[in-house]
Write an enzyme that holds these catalytic residues in place. Structure first.
Site, PDB file in Angstrom:
ATOM      1  N   HIS A 138       0.816  -1.223   0.000  1.00 36.98           N
ATOM      2  CA  HIS A 138       0.000   0.000   0.000  1.00 36.98           C
ATOM      3  C   HIS A 138       0.846   1.267   0.000  1.00 36.98           C
ATOM      4  O   HIS A 138       0.349   2.334  -0.332  1.00 36.98           O
ATOM      5  CB  HIS A 138      -1.031  -0.013   1.134  1.00 36.98           C
ATOM      6  CG  HIS A 138      -0.454   0.160   2.492  1.00 36.98           C
ATOM      7  ND1 HIS A 138       0.037  -0.877   3.229  1.00 36.98           N
ATOM      8  CD2 HIS A 138      -0.277   1.262   3.248  1.00 36.98           C
ATOM      9  CE1 HIS A 138       0.481  -0.424   4.373  1.00 36.98           C
ATOM     10  NE2 HIS A 138       0.303   0.873   4.412  1.00 36.98           N
TER      11      HIS A 138
ATOM     12  N   GLU B 267       6.665   4.608  13.611  1.00 38.62           N
ATOM     13  CA  GLU B 267       5.341   4.509  14.222  1.00 38.62           C
ATOM     14  C   GLU B 267       5.484   4.794  15.706  1.00 38.62           C
ATOM     15  O   GLU B 267       6.474   4.381  16.318  1.00 38.62           O
ATOM     16  CB  GLU B 267       4.780   3.091  14.056  1.00 38.62           C
ATOM     17  CG  GLU B 267       4.521   2.702  12.618  1.00 38.62           C
ATOM     18  CD  GLU B 267       4.130   1.243  12.513  1.00 38.62           C
ATOM     19  OE1 GLU B 267       2.998   0.918  12.883  1.00 38.62           O
ATOM     20  OE2 GLU B 267       4.961   0.439  12.081  1.00 38.62           O
TER      21      GLU B 267
ATOM     22  N   ASP C 157       8.593  -7.199   8.389  1.00 38.10           N
ATOM     23  CA  ASP C 157       7.298  -6.517   8.363  1.00 38.10           C
ATOM     24  C   ASP C 157       7.343  -5.236   7.530  1.00 38.10           C
ATOM     25  O   ASP C 157       6.361  -4.885   6.890  1.00 38.10           O
ATOM     26  CB  ASP C 157       6.875  -6.193   9.808  1.00 38.10           C
ATOM     27  CG  ASP C 157       5.397  -5.817   9.905  1.00 38.10           C
ATOM     28  OD1 ASP C 157       4.586  -6.447   9.202  1.00 38.10           O
ATOM     29  OD2 ASP C 157       5.065  -4.911  10.684  1.00 38.10           O
TER      30      ASP C 157
ATOM     31  N   HIS D  54       7.842  -2.612   2.113  1.00 38.62           N
ATOM     32  CA  HIS D  54       7.571  -1.178   1.940  1.00 38.62           C
ATOM     33  C   HIS D  54       8.845  -0.347   1.707  1.00 38.62           C
ATOM     34  O   HIS D  54       8.926   0.432   0.764  1.00 38.62           O
ATOM     35  CB  HIS D  54       6.846  -0.607   3.159  1.00 38.62           C
ATOM     36  CG  HIS D  54       5.614  -1.380   3.534  1.00 38.62           C
ATOM     37  ND1 HIS D  54       4.671  -1.749   2.621  1.00 38.62           N
ATOM     38  CD2 HIS D  54       5.177  -1.862   4.725  1.00 38.62           C
ATOM     39  CE1 HIS D  54       3.693  -2.411   3.230  1.00 38.62           C
ATOM     40  NE2 HIS D  54       3.986  -2.491   4.506  1.00 38.62           N
TER      41      HIS D  54
END
Ligand code: NAP
Length: 488
Positions: free
Chosen positions: A172, A210, A229, A234
Protein backbone atom coordinates in the site's frame (compact mmCIF):
# COMPACT_ATOMS: atom_id res chain seq x y z
CA UNK A 1 -18.23 -2.63 -16.67
CA UNK A 2 -19.57 -5.09 -14.09
CA UNK A 3 -17.40 -6.54 -11.33
CA UNK A 4 -17.59 -8.94 -8.44
CA UNK A 5 -15.15 -8.27 -5.60
CA UNK A 6 -14.83 -11.28 -3.30
CA UNK A 7 -13.22 -10.42 0.03
CA UNK A 8 -11.86 -13.63 1.55
CA UNK A 9 -11.63 -12.70 5.22
CA UNK A 10 -14.52 -10.26 4.82
CA UNK A 11 -15.15 -10.04 8.58
CA UNK A 12 -11.49 -9.53 9.56
CA UNK A 13 -9.57 -6.51 10.76
CA UNK A 14 -8.05 -5.65 7.38
CA UNK A 15 -11.44 -5.85 5.68
CA UNK A 16 -13.31 -3.50 7.99
CA UNK A 17 -10.45 -1.16 8.94
CA UNK A 18 -8.93 -0.58 5.49
CA UNK A 19 -10.76 -2.22 2.62
CA UNK A 20 -14.39 -1.34 3.36
CA UNK A 21 -13.58 2.33 4.11
CA UNK A 22 -11.54 2.49 0.88
CA UNK A 23 -14.35 0.90 -1.13
CA UNK A 24 -16.83 3.28 0.45
CA UNK A 25 -14.64 6.28 -0.45
CA UNK A 26 -14.41 5.02 -4.05
CA UNK A 27 -18.22 4.72 -4.02
CA UNK A 28 -18.66 8.18 -2.49
CA UNK A 29 -16.26 9.75 -5.01
CA UNK A 30 -18.20 8.10 -7.85
CA UNK A 31 -15.10 6.13 -8.89
CA UNK A 32 -16.48 2.64 -8.32
CA UNK A 33 -17.97 1.20 -11.52
CA UNK A 34 -21.75 1.25 -11.13
CA UNK A 35 -22.50 -2.41 -11.73
CA UNK A 36 -20.58 -3.91 -8.81
CA UNK A 37 -21.05 -6.47 -6.09
CA UNK A 38 -18.85 -6.90 -3.00
CA UNK A 39 -19.02 -10.33 -1.39
CA UNK A 40 -17.57 -10.85 2.08
CA UNK A 41 -16.43 -14.43 2.77
CA UNK A 42 -15.74 -15.98 6.19
CA UNK A 43 -16.82 -18.97 8.30
CA UNK A 44 -19.45 -17.20 10.46
CA UNK A 45 -23.06 -17.93 9.64
CA UNK A 46 -24.34 -14.50 8.51
CA UNK A 47 -27.10 -13.33 6.19
CA UNK A 48 -26.44 -10.47 3.75
CA UNK A 49 -28.38 -8.22 6.11
CA UNK A 50 -26.36 -9.27 9.16
CA UNK A 51 -23.13 -8.69 7.23
CA UNK A 52 -24.27 -5.20 6.22
CA UNK A 53 -25.09 -4.43 9.84
CA UNK A 54 -21.69 -5.70 10.95
CA UNK A 55 -19.92 -3.45 8.45
CA UNK A 56 -22.19 -0.52 9.36
CA UNK A 57 -21.29 -0.93 13.06
CA UNK A 58 -17.57 -1.07 12.23
CA UNK A 59 -17.71 2.27 10.46
CA UNK A 60 -18.17 3.85 13.90
CA UNK A 61 -14.45 3.22 14.43
CA UNK A 62 -13.39 4.84 11.16
CA UNK A 63 -12.21 8.47 11.18
CA UNK A 64 -15.12 10.90 11.05
CA UNK A 65 -14.55 12.37 7.58
CA UNK A 66 -14.59 8.86 6.09
CA UNK A 67 -17.77 7.68 7.84
CA UNK A 68 -20.91 7.39 5.70
CA UNK A 69 -24.11 9.22 6.54
CA UNK A 70 -27.06 6.84 7.11
CA UNK A 71 -28.53 7.24 3.62
CA UNK A 72 -25.05 7.00 2.05
CA UNK A 73 -24.44 3.72 3.84
CA UNK A 74 -27.81 2.36 2.71
CA UNK A 75 -26.88 2.99 -0.92
CA UNK A 76 -23.39 1.49 -0.43
CA UNK A 77 -24.84 -1.46 1.50
CA UNK A 78 -26.86 -2.56 -1.52
CA UNK A 79 -23.51 -3.68 -3.04
CA UNK A 80 -22.63 -5.84 -0.02
CA UNK A 81 -23.30 -9.57 0.16
CA UNK A 82 -22.03 -12.40 2.30
CA UNK A 83 -20.98 -15.97 1.58
CA UNK A 84 -20.25 -18.46 4.34
CA UNK A 85 -17.25 -20.54 3.35
CA UNK A 86 -14.42 -22.42 5.00
CA UNK A 87 -11.53 -21.84 2.65
CA UNK A 88 -9.84 -25.05 3.77
CA UNK A 89 -12.84 -27.18 2.62
CA UNK A 90 -12.81 -28.04 -1.11
CA UNK A 91 -16.60 -28.60 -1.21
CA UNK A 92 -17.26 -24.97 -0.15
CA UNK A 93 -15.83 -23.63 -3.42
CA UNK A 94 -18.85 -24.95 -5.32
CA UNK A 95 -21.03 -22.33 -3.62
CA UNK A 96 -18.61 -19.62 -4.64
CA UNK A 97 -18.63 -20.93 -8.18
CA UNK A 98 -22.47 -20.83 -8.29
CA UNK A 99 -22.55 -17.33 -6.87
CA UNK A 100 -20.12 -16.03 -9.49
CA UNK A 101 -21.62 -18.04 -12.34
CA UNK A 102 -25.15 -16.67 -11.85
CA UNK A 103 -23.98 -13.13 -12.56
CA UNK A 104 -21.11 -13.51 -15.07
CA UNK A 105 -19.51 -10.16 -14.17
CA UNK A 106 -16.87 -8.86 -16.60
CA UNK A 107 -14.23 -8.89 -13.87
CA UNK A 108 -13.93 -10.95 -10.72
CA UNK A 109 -11.49 -9.72 -8.09
CA UNK A 110 -10.59 -12.10 -5.28
CA UNK A 111 -8.89 -10.38 -2.37
CA UNK A 112 -7.05 -12.70 0.02
CA UNK A 113 -7.43 -10.80 3.31
CA UNK A 114 -6.76 -13.94 5.33
CA UNK A 115 -3.77 -15.57 6.96
CA UNK A 116 -1.10 -16.47 4.36
CA UNK A 117 -1.11 -20.15 5.38
CA UNK A 118 -4.39 -20.39 3.42
CA UNK A 119 -2.97 -18.91 0.18
CA UNK A 120 -1.69 -22.15 -1.34
CA UNK A 121 -4.88 -24.11 -0.54
CA UNK A 122 -7.08 -21.31 -1.90
CA UNK A 123 -5.17 -21.21 -5.19
CA UNK A 124 -5.36 -24.99 -5.58
CA UNK A 125 -9.08 -25.00 -4.87
CA UNK A 126 -9.82 -22.06 -7.19
CA UNK A 127 -8.13 -24.00 -9.99
CA UNK A 128 -9.90 -27.26 -9.07
CA UNK A 129 -13.28 -25.48 -9.14
CA UNK A 130 -12.50 -23.93 -12.54
CA UNK A 131 -12.43 -20.48 -10.97
CA UNK A 132 -9.11 -19.50 -12.55
CA UNK A 133 -10.51 -18.11 -15.80
CA UNK A 134 -8.97 -15.03 -17.47
CA UNK A 135 -11.56 -12.70 -15.90
CA UNK A 136 -10.22 -13.50 -12.39
CA UNK A 137 -7.79 -11.14 -10.64
CA UNK A 138 -6.21 -12.23 -7.39
CA UNK A 139 -5.00 -9.74 -4.76
CA UNK A 140 -2.40 -10.90 -2.24
CA UNK A 141 -1.62 -9.04 0.99
CA UNK A 142 1.63 -9.17 2.90
CA UNK A 143 3.20 -11.13 4.45
CA UNK A 144 4.00 -13.18 1.36
CA UNK A 145 6.25 -15.66 3.06
CA UNK A 146 8.66 -15.65 5.94
CA UNK A 147 11.81 -15.98 3.86
CA UNK A 148 12.85 -16.51 0.25
CA UNK A 149 11.87 -20.18 0.15
CA UNK A 150 8.36 -19.69 1.60
CA UNK A 151 7.83 -16.70 -0.69
CA UNK A 152 8.78 -18.79 -3.71
CA UNK A 153 6.42 -21.56 -2.57
CA UNK A 154 3.50 -19.10 -2.48
CA UNK A 155 4.48 -17.66 -5.87
CA UNK A 156 4.69 -21.18 -7.37
CA UNK A 157 1.24 -22.08 -6.02
CA UNK A 158 -0.33 -18.85 -7.27
CA UNK A 159 1.29 -19.08 -10.68
CA UNK A 160 0.22 -22.69 -11.14
CA UNK A 161 -3.38 -21.43 -10.97
CA UNK A 162 -3.13 -18.01 -12.64
CA UNK A 163 -1.06 -16.01 -15.08
CA UNK A 164 1.32 -13.39 -13.57
CA UNK A 165 -0.84 -10.65 -15.18
CA UNK A 166 -3.77 -11.78 -13.02
CA UNK A 167 -1.80 -11.49 -9.75
CA UNK A 168 -1.87 -8.21 -7.80
CA UNK A 169 0.63 -8.25 -4.90
CA UNK A 170 -0.32 -5.22 -2.89
CA UNK A 171 2.14 -2.87 -1.19
CA UNK A 172 0.00 0.00 0.00
CA UNK A 173 2.99 2.36 0.23
CA UNK A 174 3.05 2.37 -3.59
CA UNK A 175 -0.57 3.58 -3.56
CA UNK A 176 0.25 6.66 -1.48
CA UNK A 177 -0.28 9.89 -3.44
CA UNK A 178 3.22 11.18 -2.57
CA UNK A 179 4.85 8.09 -4.00
CA UNK A 180 2.94 8.47 -7.24
CA UNK A 181 3.99 12.11 -7.25
CA UNK A 182 7.58 11.04 -6.77
CA UNK A 183 7.27 9.14 -10.06
CA UNK A 184 5.56 12.18 -11.64
CA UNK A 185 8.22 14.55 -10.30
CA UNK A 186 11.06 12.40 -11.59
CA UNK A 187 9.68 11.25 -14.93
CA UNK A 188 7.12 13.94 -15.84
CA UNK A 189 9.41 16.92 -15.31
CA UNK A 190 12.78 17.75 -16.84
CA UNK A 191 14.04 19.64 -13.79
CA UNK A 192 15.12 16.91 -11.40
CA UNK A 193 16.36 14.03 -13.50
CA UNK A 194 19.76 15.59 -14.42
CA UNK A 195 20.41 16.15 -10.70
CA UNK A 196 19.14 12.75 -9.64
CA UNK A 197 22.53 11.04 -9.33
CA UNK A 198 25.69 10.59 -7.34
CA UNK A 199 27.29 13.83 -8.57
CA UNK A 200 24.55 15.91 -6.90
CA UNK A 201 22.99 13.78 -4.18
CA UNK A 202 24.87 13.22 -0.93
CA UNK A 203 22.54 10.67 0.66
CA UNK A 204 18.92 9.55 0.78
CA UNK A 205 17.02 8.71 3.97
CA UNK A 206 13.83 6.67 4.23
CA UNK A 207 12.07 6.80 7.60
CA UNK A 208 8.92 4.86 8.48
CA UNK A 209 8.33 5.58 12.16
CA UNK A 210 5.34 4.51 14.22
CA UNK A 211 4.55 5.65 17.73
CA UNK A 212 2.23 2.69 18.31
CA UNK A 213 3.48 -0.58 19.75
CA UNK A 214 2.40 -4.01 18.51
CA UNK A 215 -1.20 -3.50 19.75
CA UNK A 216 -3.13 -6.77 19.41
CA UNK A 217 -0.67 -8.28 16.93
CA UNK A 218 1.98 -9.31 19.50
CA UNK A 219 2.05 -13.02 18.62
CA UNK A 220 2.22 -12.31 14.87
CA UNK A 221 4.84 -9.59 15.27
CA UNK A 222 7.05 -11.66 17.55
CA UNK A 223 7.48 -14.18 14.72
CA UNK A 224 8.04 -11.45 12.17
CA UNK A 225 10.03 -8.41 13.34
CA UNK A 226 10.64 -5.06 11.67
CA UNK A 227 12.93 -6.32 8.90
CA UNK A 228 10.30 -8.69 7.48
CA UNK A 229 7.30 -6.52 8.36
CA UNK A 230 8.51 -3.20 6.92
CA UNK A 231 11.90 -3.34 5.19
CA UNK A 232 11.60 -6.34 2.85
CA UNK A 233 8.47 -4.84 1.31
CA UNK A 234 7.57 -1.18 1.94
CA UNK A 235 11.01 0.37 2.50
CA UNK A 236 12.61 -1.48 -0.42
CA UNK A 237 9.74 -0.52 -2.73
CA UNK A 238 10.28 3.13 -1.76
CA UNK A 239 13.99 2.73 -2.39
CA UNK A 240 13.21 1.33 -5.86
CA UNK A 241 10.94 4.28 -6.68
CA UNK A 242 13.77 6.64 -5.69
CA UNK A 243 16.63 4.86 -7.40
CA UNK A 244 15.18 3.30 -10.57
CA UNK A 245 16.11 4.44 -14.07
CA UNK A 246 13.39 6.11 -16.16
CA UNK A 247 11.23 3.30 -17.58
CA UNK A 248 10.77 3.10 -21.36
CA UNK A 249 7.04 3.78 -20.91
CA UNK A 250 4.43 3.88 -18.13
CA UNK A 251 3.37 0.24 -18.48
CA UNK A 252 3.57 -2.10 -15.54
CA UNK A 253 6.39 -4.32 -16.76
CA UNK A 254 8.52 -1.39 -17.91
CA UNK A 255 8.31 0.03 -14.36
CA UNK A 256 8.79 -3.31 -12.68
CA UNK A 257 11.81 -4.19 -14.84
CA UNK A 258 13.53 -1.03 -13.62
CA UNK A 259 12.64 -1.67 -9.97
CA UNK A 260 14.01 -5.19 -10.29
CA UNK A 261 17.34 -3.82 -11.58
CA UNK A 262 17.65 -1.65 -8.47
CA UNK A 263 17.08 -4.63 -6.18
CA UNK A 264 19.66 -6.64 -8.13
CA UNK A 265 22.15 -3.77 -7.78
CA UNK A 266 21.91 -3.56 -3.99
CA UNK A 267 25.33 -4.32 -2.52
CA UNK A 268 25.26 -7.73 -0.87
CA UNK A 269 25.89 -7.99 2.86
CA UNK A 270 29.42 -8.84 4.04
CA UNK A 271 30.13 -9.84 7.69
CA UNK A 272 31.64 -6.40 8.59
CA UNK A 273 28.76 -4.57 6.86
CA UNK A 274 26.22 -6.62 8.82
CA UNK A 275 27.81 -5.42 12.07
CA UNK A 276 28.36 -1.78 11.09
CA UNK A 277 25.51 -1.02 8.69
CA UNK A 278 22.59 -2.93 10.18
CA UNK A 279 21.37 -1.77 13.59
CA UNK A 280 18.51 -3.50 15.33
CA UNK A 281 16.71 -2.58 18.52
CA UNK A 282 13.77 -3.48 20.73
CA UNK A 283 11.67 -1.02 22.69
CA UNK A 284 11.87 -0.88 26.47
CA UNK A 285 9.30 0.96 28.57
CA UNK A 286 9.06 4.71 28.12
CA UNK A 287 6.59 7.52 27.49
CA UNK A 288 4.47 8.30 24.45
CA UNK A 289 2.57 11.58 24.48
CA UNK A 290 3.43 11.94 28.18
CA UNK A 291 1.83 8.58 29.08
CA UNK A 292 3.90 5.64 30.34
CA UNK A 293 3.97 2.62 28.00
CA UNK A 294 5.21 -0.90 28.65
CA UNK A 295 8.19 -2.61 27.06
CA UNK A 296 7.88 -4.89 24.02
CA UNK A 297 8.55 -8.00 26.12
CA UNK A 298 5.58 -7.13 28.34
CA UNK A 299 3.17 -6.88 25.39
CA UNK A 300 0.42 -9.54 25.18
CA UNK A 301 1.44 -12.43 22.91
CA UNK A 302 5.15 -11.56 23.07
CA UNK A 303 7.70 -13.89 24.68
CA UNK A 304 9.28 -12.35 27.83
CA UNK A 305 12.68 -13.41 26.40
CA UNK A 306 11.92 -12.25 22.87
CA UNK A 307 14.85 -11.24 20.66
CA UNK A 308 12.62 -9.90 17.90
CA UNK A 309 13.67 -6.49 16.55
CA UNK A 310 11.10 -3.67 16.72
CA UNK A 311 13.56 -1.20 15.16
CA UNK A 312 15.92 -1.44 12.20
CA UNK A 313 18.33 1.10 10.71
CA UNK A 314 20.28 0.07 7.61
CA UNK A 315 22.84 1.65 5.32
CA UNK A 316 22.40 0.33 1.80
CA UNK A 317 24.35 1.07 -1.36
CA UNK A 318 23.37 0.60 -4.96
CA UNK A 319 26.24 -0.62 -7.11
CA UNK A 320 25.64 1.08 -10.44
CA UNK A 321 26.89 4.15 -12.30
CA UNK A 322 24.11 6.43 -11.09
CA UNK A 323 24.39 5.68 -7.39
CA UNK A 324 27.84 4.23 -6.59
CA UNK A 325 28.99 5.58 -3.23
CA UNK A 326 25.68 7.26 -2.26
CA UNK A 327 24.35 5.85 1.03
CA UNK A 328 20.66 5.03 1.23
CA UNK A 329 19.63 4.93 4.89
CA UNK A 330 16.50 3.05 5.87
CA UNK A 331 14.99 3.36 9.34
CA UNK A 332 11.78 1.92 10.69
CA UNK A 333 10.43 1.02 14.09
CA UNK A 334 7.63 0.86 16.58
CA UNK A 335 7.16 3.03 19.67
CA UNK A 336 9.32 5.78 18.18
CA UNK A 337 9.05 9.49 18.94
CA UNK A 338 6.36 10.16 16.32
CA UNK A 339 4.14 8.63 13.67
CA UNK A 340 6.11 9.94 10.74
CA UNK A 341 6.96 8.41 7.39
CA UNK A 342 9.06 10.51 5.06
CA UNK A 343 11.93 10.44 2.60
CA UNK A 344 14.71 13.02 2.50
CA UNK A 345 16.86 13.43 -0.59
CA UNK A 346 19.89 15.43 0.60
CA UNK A 347 21.69 17.25 -2.18
CA UNK A 348 25.38 18.10 -1.98
CA UNK A 349 26.55 21.47 -0.76
CA UNK A 350 27.65 24.09 -3.29
CA UNK A 351 31.20 23.33 -4.50
CA UNK A 352 32.56 26.75 -3.50
CA UNK A 353 30.90 28.86 -0.81
CA UNK A 354 30.47 32.57 -1.52
CA UNK A 355 27.63 33.09 0.97
CA UNK A 356 27.38 32.62 4.71
CA UNK A 357 25.01 29.71 5.24
CA UNK A 358 23.84 27.90 8.39
CA UNK A 359 26.19 25.01 9.24
CA UNK A 360 25.53 21.99 7.04
CA UNK A 361 22.78 23.74 5.07
CA UNK A 362 22.11 22.39 1.60
CA UNK A 363 19.17 21.71 -0.67
CA UNK A 364 16.88 18.84 0.12
CA UNK A 365 13.70 17.35 -1.20
CA UNK A 366 11.40 15.99 1.50
CA UNK A 367 8.66 13.58 0.49
CA UNK A 368 6.11 13.31 3.31
CA UNK A 369 4.14 10.07 3.36
CA UNK A 370 2.48 10.00 6.77
CA UNK A 371 0.61 11.51 8.57
CA UNK A 372 0.65 14.42 6.04
CA UNK A 373 1.48 13.84 2.44
CA UNK A 374 3.20 16.25 0.10
CA UNK A 375 6.58 17.37 -1.16
CA UNK A 376 8.81 20.12 0.21
CA UNK A 377 11.80 21.54 -1.61
CA UNK A 378 14.27 23.14 0.82
CA UNK A 379 16.35 25.95 -0.64
CA UNK A 380 18.50 28.79 0.65
CA UNK A 381 17.51 32.41 0.05
CA UNK A 382 18.92 35.82 0.81
CA UNK A 383 18.14 36.59 4.46
CA UNK A 384 16.50 39.96 4.75
CA UNK A 385 15.66 42.13 7.75
CA UNK A 386 18.07 40.33 10.02
CA UNK A 387 20.49 42.45 12.03
CA UNK A 388 23.18 39.84 11.59
CA UNK A 389 22.63 39.87 7.80
CA UNK A 390 22.85 43.66 7.66
CA UNK A 391 26.20 43.71 9.47
CA UNK A 392 27.78 40.69 7.79
CA UNK A 393 30.56 41.43 5.27
CA UNK A 394 29.30 38.60 3.05
CA UNK A 395 25.68 37.95 2.13
CA UNK A 396 23.85 35.62 4.53
CA UNK A 397 21.46 32.93 3.34
CA UNK A 398 18.58 31.46 5.31
CA UNK A 399 16.57 28.27 4.74
CA UNK A 400 13.23 28.61 2.93
CA UNK A 401 11.05 25.94 1.44
CA UNK A 402 8.62 25.47 -1.40
CA UNK A 403 5.68 23.46 -0.19
CA UNK A 404 3.96 21.40 -2.88
CA UNK A 405 0.61 20.95 -1.21
CA UNK A 406 -1.36 18.59 -3.43
CA UNK A 407 -4.50 18.75 -1.28
CA UNK A 408 -4.66 22.51 -1.84
CA UNK A 409 -4.12 22.10 -5.58
CA UNK A 410 -6.21 19.02 -6.28
CA UNK A 411 -8.86 19.25 -3.55
CA UNK A 412 -9.50 17.42 -0.32
CA UNK A 413 -11.19 14.42 -1.95
CA UNK A 414 -7.94 12.93 -3.14
CA UNK A 415 -7.80 9.20 -3.57
CA UNK A 416 -6.22 7.30 -0.63
CA UNK A 417 -3.76 4.43 -1.03
CA UNK A 418 -6.13 1.46 -0.65
CA UNK A 419 -8.81 3.22 -2.70
CA UNK A 420 -6.32 3.85 -5.51
CA UNK A 421 -5.05 0.25 -5.43
CA UNK A 422 -8.52 -1.34 -5.29
CA UNK A 423 -9.66 0.74 -8.26
CA UNK A 424 -6.50 -0.25 -10.13
CA UNK A 425 -7.25 -3.94 -9.55
CA UNK A 426 -10.82 -3.54 -10.80
CA UNK A 427 -9.48 -1.72 -13.89
CA UNK A 428 -6.65 -4.26 -14.36
CA UNK A 429 -3.78 -1.76 -13.94
CA UNK A 430 -0.70 -3.49 -12.55
CA UNK A 431 1.68 -0.50 -12.38
CA UNK A 432 1.56 -0.12 -8.61
CA UNK A 433 1.73 -3.84 -7.81
CA UNK A 434 4.79 -5.94 -7.14
CA UNK A 435 5.93 -8.71 -9.48
CA UNK A 436 7.12 -12.04 -8.07
CA UNK A 437 10.74 -11.57 -9.18
CA UNK A 438 10.94 -8.20 -7.37
CA UNK A 439 9.65 -9.78 -4.22
CA UNK A 440 12.06 -12.70 -4.42
CA UNK A 441 15.01 -10.36 -5.02
CA UNK A 442 14.03 -8.32 -1.96
CA UNK A 443 13.94 -11.47 0.15
CA UNK A 444 17.34 -12.50 -1.27
CA UNK A 445 18.79 -9.19 -0.05
CA UNK A 446 17.39 -9.27 3.51
CA UNK A 447 17.87 -12.99 4.12
CA UNK A 448 21.60 -12.88 5.11
CA UNK A 449 20.64 -10.38 7.83
CA UNK A 450 17.85 -12.64 9.08
CA UNK A 451 20.32 -15.54 9.30
CA UNK A 452 23.01 -13.44 10.95
CA UNK A 453 20.61 -12.01 13.54
CA UNK A 454 19.20 -15.41 14.40
CA UNK A 455 22.75 -16.50 15.39
CA UNK A 456 23.91 -13.26 17.02
CA UNK A 457 22.41 -12.90 20.49
CA UNK A 458 24.23 -9.65 21.35
CA UNK A 459 23.34 -7.27 18.56
CA UNK A 460 19.85 -6.37 19.78
CA UNK A 461 19.91 -2.92 21.43
CA UNK A 462 17.20 -1.68 23.78
CA UNK A 463 15.72 1.79 23.26
CA UNK A 464 13.29 3.75 25.38
CA UNK A 465 9.78 3.96 23.91
CA UNK A 466 9.14 7.49 22.62
CA UNK A 467 12.68 8.05 21.27
CA UNK A 468 14.17 7.68 17.78
CA UNK A 469 15.65 4.24 18.50
CA UNK A 470 19.06 3.09 19.74
CA UNK A 471 21.90 5.64 19.66
CA UNK A 472 23.84 3.21 17.43
CA UNK A 473 21.52 4.27 14.60
CA UNK A 474 22.72 7.90 14.91
CA UNK A 475 26.33 6.70 15.27
CA UNK A 476 26.01 4.66 12.05
CA UNK A 477 24.98 7.65 9.97
CA UNK A 478 27.39 10.03 11.79
CA UNK A 479 30.34 7.86 10.67
CA UNK A 480 29.55 9.04 7.12
CA UNK A 481 29.40 12.67 8.31
CA UNK A 482 25.58 12.86 8.08
CA UNK A 483 22.68 12.92 10.51
CA UNK A 484 19.04 11.84 10.54
CA UNK A 485 16.64 14.59 9.48
CA UNK A 486 15.39 15.39 13.01
CA UNK A 487 18.96 15.65 14.35
CA UNK A 488 20.41 18.09 11.79
P1 NAP B 1 -8.15 -11.29 11.07
O1 NAP B 1 -8.74 -10.09 11.72
O2 NAP B 1 -7.75 -12.45 11.90
O3 NAP B 1 -9.20 -11.77 9.96
C1 NAP B 1 -9.08 -12.98 9.28
C2 NAP B 1 -10.30 -13.18 8.41
O4 NAP B 1 -10.17 -14.42 7.71
C3 NAP B 1 -11.60 -13.25 9.20
O5 NAP B 1 -12.64 -12.71 8.42
C4 NAP B 1 -11.79 -14.75 9.35
O6 NAP B 1 -13.13 -15.03 9.61
C5 NAP B 1 -11.32 -15.22 7.99
N1 NAP B 1 -10.90 -16.63 7.98
C6 NAP B 1 -9.94 -17.20 8.73
N2 NAP B 1 -9.85 -18.52 8.43
C7 NAP B 1 -10.77 -18.77 7.47
C8 NAP B 1 -11.16 -19.94 6.75
N3 NAP B 1 -10.58 -21.13 6.96
N4 NAP B 1 -12.13 -19.82 5.85
C9 NAP B 1 -12.76 -18.63 5.63
N5 NAP B 1 -12.41 -17.49 6.26
C10 NAP B 1 -11.43 -17.56 7.18
O7 NAP B 1 -6.85 -10.91 10.22
P2 NAP B 1 -6.51 -9.50 9.50
O8 NAP B 1 -5.84 -8.61 10.47
O9 NAP B 1 -7.71 -9.02 8.80
O10 NAP B 1 -5.38 -9.95 8.47
C11 NAP B 1 -5.63 -10.73 7.32
C12 NAP B 1 -4.33 -10.83 6.53
O11 NAP B 1 -3.95 -9.54 6.07
C13 NAP B 1 -3.16 -11.36 7.37
O12 NAP B 1 -2.32 -12.13 6.54
C14 NAP B 1 -2.45 -10.09 7.79
O13 NAP B 1 -1.09 -10.30 8.08
C15 NAP B 1 -2.64 -9.24 6.55
N6 NAP B 1 -2.57 -7.81 6.82
C16 NAP B 1 -3.39 -7.24 7.76
C17 NAP B 1 -3.34 -5.87 7.97
C18 NAP B 1 -4.25 -5.19 8.97
O14 NAP B 1 -4.23 -3.96 9.06
N7 NAP B 1 -5.05 -5.93 9.70
C19 NAP B 1 -2.45 -5.07 7.22
C20 NAP B 1 -1.65 -5.68 6.25
C21 NAP B 1 -1.73 -7.04 6.07
P3 NAP B 1 -13.61 -16.35 10.42
O15 NAP B 1 -12.55 -16.68 11.41
O16 NAP B 1 -14.92 -15.96 11.00
O17 NAP B 1 -13.76 -17.39 9.37
Amino acid sequence: MSFDLVLFGGTGDLAWRKLMPALFQAFRHGNLPADGRIVGVARDDLSDEAYRNLIRSRFDQVELSKRPRAEEFDRFASLLHYLRMDLSRPQDYERLQQLLHERQADTVVMYLATAPNLFTAVCEQLAAAGLNTPRIRLVLEKPLGHDLESNRAINRAVRSALDERQIFRIDHYLGKPSVQNLFALRFGNALFEPLWRREHIANIQITIAEDLGVEKRGAFYDNTGALRDMVQNHALQLLCALAMEPPIDAHADAIRDEKLKVLRSLKRWTPPAMDQHAIRGQYAGGRIGGEPVRSYREEPGVSPESRTETFVALRAEIANWRWAGVPFYIRTGKRLAARDAHIVVNFRQTPHPIYAVPVGAANKLVINLQPRDGLELHLLAQAENSRHAARSPIPVLAPVHLNLDFTQRFGSERVGAYERLLLDVIDGRLNLFVRSDEQEEAWRWVEPLLHHWSRDANGLRPYAAGTWGPSASSAMIARDGFCWSEEC
